[in-house]
Write an enzyme that holds these catalytic residues in place. Structure first.
Site, PDB file in Angstrom:
ATOM      1  N   GLU A  65      33.023  32.850  39.928  1.00  0.00           N
ATOM      2  CA  GLU A  65      33.755  34.110  40.064  1.00  0.00           C
ATOM      3  C   GLU A  65      32.802  35.282  39.855  1.00  0.00           C
ATOM      4  OE1 GLU A  65      37.719  36.286  38.239  1.00  0.00           O
ATOM      5  OE2 GLU A  65      37.648  34.100  38.342  1.00  0.00           O
TER       6      GLU A  65
ATOM      7  N   LYS B 291      43.939  33.218  31.048  1.00  0.00           N
ATOM      8  CA  LYS B 291      43.025  32.752  32.097  1.00  0.00           C
ATOM      9  C   LYS B 291      41.743  33.557  32.054  1.00  0.00           C
ATOM     10  CE  LYS B 291      41.181  32.754  36.428  1.00  0.00           C
ATOM     11  NZ  LYS B 291      40.221  33.727  37.001  1.00  0.00           N
TER      12      LYS B 291
ATOM     13  N   ASP C 237      33.351  19.435  27.965  1.00  0.00           N
ATOM     14  CA  ASP C 237      34.513  19.081  28.780  1.00  0.00           C
ATOM     15  C   ASP C 237      35.450  20.280  28.898  1.00  0.00           C
ATOM     16  OD1 ASP C 237      36.793  18.042  29.938  1.00  0.00           O
ATOM     17  OD2 ASP C 237      36.826  16.228  28.713  1.00  0.00           O
TER      18      ASP C 237
ATOM     19  N   HIS D 242      35.864  44.477  40.109  1.00  0.00           N
ATOM     20  CA  HIS D 242      35.851  43.125  40.667  1.00  0.00           C
ATOM     21  C   HIS D 242      35.426  43.145  42.134  1.00  0.00           C
ATOM     22  CE1 HIS D 242      37.005  38.932  41.209  1.00  0.00           C
ATOM     23  NE2 HIS D 242      37.631  39.300  42.309  1.00  0.00           N
TER      24      HIS D 242
END
Length: 437
Positions: free
Chosen positions: A85, A280, A296, A393
């Site tokens: 991202e 998130k 992990d 962004h």
């Protein structure tokens, strides 16, 4: 269209590639070339990669970037971040720079306890089962001595075991609930090995227990497995500064910015639809460092989201408030990590990432990664309550759009200059390229 194949795992890598590309692609040679292009130029490294998983064909790369200037507990770190991202590393770096001049991040590990269960069915007297467990508790623990020896020498091992009646959830369902300390190992294989050995001992001890009738002796083991939910393996990270040092932006005073920031966090605390996206964003920072350090990320994600719902409704993992005219922003979440075992000693870039961080132990790595999540969350909320999330962004996303549109290097240079003061969107970039073709 696919078709059934026998013994695929026994094919050579070349045979697997041939079978896949000939059967599934309109242009087999191009598909084969792509597989070969992404195989590592170093044969020994590629062989290592191929042995990580079954049926390996090639590599799926993520960019590995770094975010400098993280002042954590008085030490400056540069964080390795593996993520696709576009704005995540830039946001983390901006947060790090902002807080480095305001005392930096504070982090501490609250606990490192891991959990595992033996799930089983028992038909009979619960009272007799409890007596059986109390009598056999030490032998259940003792049967793992050869497995736990090295871990005990490092200060870890099985910490406690208890019998839990779960018949209110499912008929005849009971658990052996165990807690573990795995020191610098994430510990999944260690925990599962212990649990499976204990399950065998439980079953055999029941068969020999004189006070059980024949039905009670037939304990049925459902499964023996660690839990990735680790509410006793927690890290806390925080930042704070006087409100006036927040430097309000976009016409907001420092005080107005602080209050608006806190309101945004409160929305995530009350509204699950916002909380999911809020968390998130936290995981953007956490996962990037987790992946770079060979841990992990699926387990970390699952634990974090389970922790977010521990009070009965899904909520924010972070909190913000003002006290005595000081702004506080903090996060608390579970992180089960390892710095030994797994890929940490095998994957060359994982070893590189660990060295970049100063080869931390698992507790220090928990603190670093907890801070990465907090930094990411700060950057996201700061953008949301000021300029909006899309401006920064989409600036970072500009090169992705230009590459997708197959822009030349000259067009890219002109576009970067043009979009410094213009809104980035797929259509606006398309229009720009048409005028500059």
């Amino acid at each position: 269209m696919s078709k059934k194949v026998e013994g695929f795992s026994k094919f050579s890598k070349a045979e697997k590639t041939e079978w896949i590309t000939q059967l599934h692609f309109d242009d087999p040679e191009n598909a084969k070339k792509l597989i070969n292009d992404y195989n590592h130029f170093n044969p020994s490294i590629q062989k290592l990669h191929d042995e990580f998983v079954e049926n390996s064909l090639t590599n799926f790369y993520l960019p590995l970037g770094v975010a400098p200037n993280f002042l954590i507990n008085g030490t400056i770190y540069t964080l390795p971040m593996a993520i696709e991202e576009s704005s995540v590393i830039a946001a983390a770096s901006n947060s790090a720079k902002f807080w480095a001049s305001r005392g930096g991040f504070k982090a501490n590990v609250i606990g490192t306890e891991k959990i595992g269960h033996v799930h089983f069915l028992f038909k009979g007297s619960t009272e007799k089962l409890n007596l059986f467990f109390e009598e056999k508790k030490q032998s259940l623990l003792g049967c793992t001595s050869s497995i736990t020896k090295n871990m005990r020498n490092r200060g870890g091992g099985i910490k406690r075991i208890k019998l839990i009646d779960k018949t209110d959830l499912m008929e005849e369902y009971f658990q052996l609930y165990l807690t573990f300390e795995t020191v610098d190992s994430m510990g999944a294989n260690f925990i599962n090995s212990c649990l499976e050995q204990i399950a065998k001992e439980l079953k055999s001890a029941a068969l020999e227990y004189d006070y059980f009738n024949e039905e009670e002796k037939q304990i049925e083991i459902i499964m023996s497995i660690l839990s990735n939910y680790v509410p006793g393996c927690i890290v806390h990270a925080s930042v704070s500064c006087p409100v006036e040092e927040l430097e309000g932006t976009k016409g907001l005073s420092s005080e107005a910015f602080a209050k608006k920031f806190i309101r945004a966090v409160q929305v995530a605390q009350k509204e699950p639809f916002r909380a999911v996206t809020h968390n998130k964003g936290i995981m953007n920072g956490i996962d990037a460092v987790v992946i770079a350090t060979g841990n992990d990320f699926r387990a970390v994600e699952a634990a974090a989201h389970a922790y977010a719902v521990k009070e009965g409704s899904y909520t924010s993992l972070s909190n913000a408030y003002i006290k005595n005219n000081n702004f506080f922003f903090e996060i608390k979440l579970p992180l089960a990590l390892g710095t030994v075992g797994g890929l940490t000693q095998l994957h060359p870039l994982v070893k590189w990432s660990m060295e970049l961080l100063g080869n931390p132990n698992s507790r220090t790595l928990m603190e670093i990664i907890g801070v990465a999540g907090l930094a990411q969350n700060f950057a996201a909320i700061r953008s949301l309550v000021t300029s909006g999330i899309q401006k920064g962004h989409m600036k970072m996303h500009l090169l992705n759009i230009l590459n997708q549109k197959k822009a030349t290097e000259a067009q890219k240079e002109k576009a970067i200059v043009f979009f410094k003061n213009n809104t980035v969107s797929f259509n606006s970039v398309s229009d720009f390229l048409k005028l500059n073709s």
